[in-house]
Design an enzyme around this catalytic site. Structure first.
Site, PDB file in Angstrom:
ATOM      1  N   CYS A  81       0.842  -1.199   0.000  1.00 31.95           N
ATOM      2  CA  CYS A  81       0.000   0.000   0.000  1.00 31.95           C
ATOM      3  C   CYS A  81       0.875   1.245   0.000  1.00 31.95           C
ATOM      4  O   CYS A  81       2.012   1.223   0.480  1.00 31.95           O
ATOM      5  CB  CYS A  81      -0.899   0.046   1.235  1.00 31.95           C
ATOM      6  SG  CYS A  81      -2.088  -1.303   1.377  1.00 31.95           S
ATOM      7  N   ASP A  82       0.310   2.317  -0.516  1.00 29.89           N
ATOM      8  CA  ASP A  82       0.981   3.613  -0.414  1.00 29.89           C
ATOM      9  C   ASP A  82      -0.081   4.699  -0.334  1.00 29.89           C
ATOM     10  O   ASP A  82      -1.023   4.718  -1.138  1.00 29.89           O
ATOM     11  CB  ASP A  82       1.887   3.880  -1.609  1.00 29.89           C
ATOM     12  CG  ASP A  82       2.733   5.122  -1.389  1.00 29.89           C
ATOM     13  OD1 ASP A  82       3.776   5.019  -0.725  1.00 29.89           O
ATOM     14  OD2 ASP A  82       2.341   6.214  -1.853  1.00 29.89           O
ATOM     15  N   SER A  83       0.063   5.584   0.647  1.00 33.31           N
ATOM     16  CA  SER A  83      -0.919   6.646   0.869  1.00 33.31           C
ATOM     17  C   SER A  83      -0.284   8.017   0.681  1.00 33.31           C
ATOM     18  O   SER A  83       0.837   8.256   1.140  1.00 33.31           O
ATOM     19  CB  SER A  83      -1.508   6.562   2.284  1.00 33.31           C
ATOM     20  OG  SER A  83      -2.185   5.352   2.491  1.00 33.31           O
TER      21      SER A  83
END
EC number: 3.6.1.9
Length: 215
Positions: A81-83
């Site tokens: 994931c990457d936010s």
């Protein structure tokens, strides 16, 4: 039973999964996020940027698992994931310094922005990737207006320096979020509704991931 490998050091993501009945195996990628983003075409959109960063993390961990004969084997799913926060058309990652966090909050206070979280799910069988699914979630965050003393104290805790957008929903930053439009778990860093759909795309139902066969 299928095991889930979380390609992230984020305790918040790990906590979301644990609360949802999954005990993840944690493997942290050594991906240089700035280098990955810089290598993308100049016209790459914000959603595609966070997806590609998530993909890079998941693939890096998958490659490590394939090489590590002492690691977990069998049927695995790797989740990366990457936010990042999209505000005024620009993606904002971790501020890292108090000065940058202060500037971010000057722009955020009393406004709203979209928290984008890219997700990548890889299914591995005996170390080989057999399926991949990717997508991005977007949740609109409406920020309150912390007074100067509150903001200084918040930044002094160090919490906003190492999180996307310089705030948390599930920590001290929650005091300064008036409301959100969208999935709360996505704001924390891993969206359960989207993750469930991506897992289905690679052929894994969530019941196969629950540690003891039940939530």
């Amino acid at each position: 039973m299928t095991r889930l490998v979380l390609a992230s050091a984020s305790p918040a993501r790990r906590s979301v999964l644990r609360a949802a009945g999954i005990e993840p195996i944690v493997r942290v990628s050594d991906v240089d996020e700035d280098a990955v983003a810089a290598a993308l075409p100049a016209d790459t959109g914000p959603r595609d940027i966070v997806v590609e960063l998530a993909r890079a993390k998941a693939r890096a961990v998958a490659a490590t698992l394939a090489e590590d004969r002492s690691g977990p084997d069998g049927d695995l799913v790797v989740v990366g994931c990457d936010s990042m926060l999209l505000i005024d058309g620009e993606l904002q990652g971790k501020p890292h310094t108090a000065e940058v966090a202060q500037a971010r909050w000057q722009a955020m206070a009393g406004n709203n922005a979209d928290l984008l979280t890219g997700h990548c799910v890889l299914r591995l069988r005996s170390g080989a990737v057999t399926a991949e699914a990717v997508d991005c979630s977007a949740t609109t965050v409406h920020f309150g207006k912390p007074d100067p003393a509150e903001l200084d104290a918040y930044i002094a805790t160090g919490e906003p320096l190492q999180v996307a957008g310089a705030f948390t929903l599930d920590g001290l930053g929650g005091w300064f979020v008036d409301r959100i439009d969208g999935d709360p778990s996505s704001v924390v860093g891993i969206g359960l509704p989207l993750l469930r759909r991506l897992l289905q795309e690679v052929g894994v139902g969530i019941e196969r991931l629950w540690a003891d066969g039940r939530p």
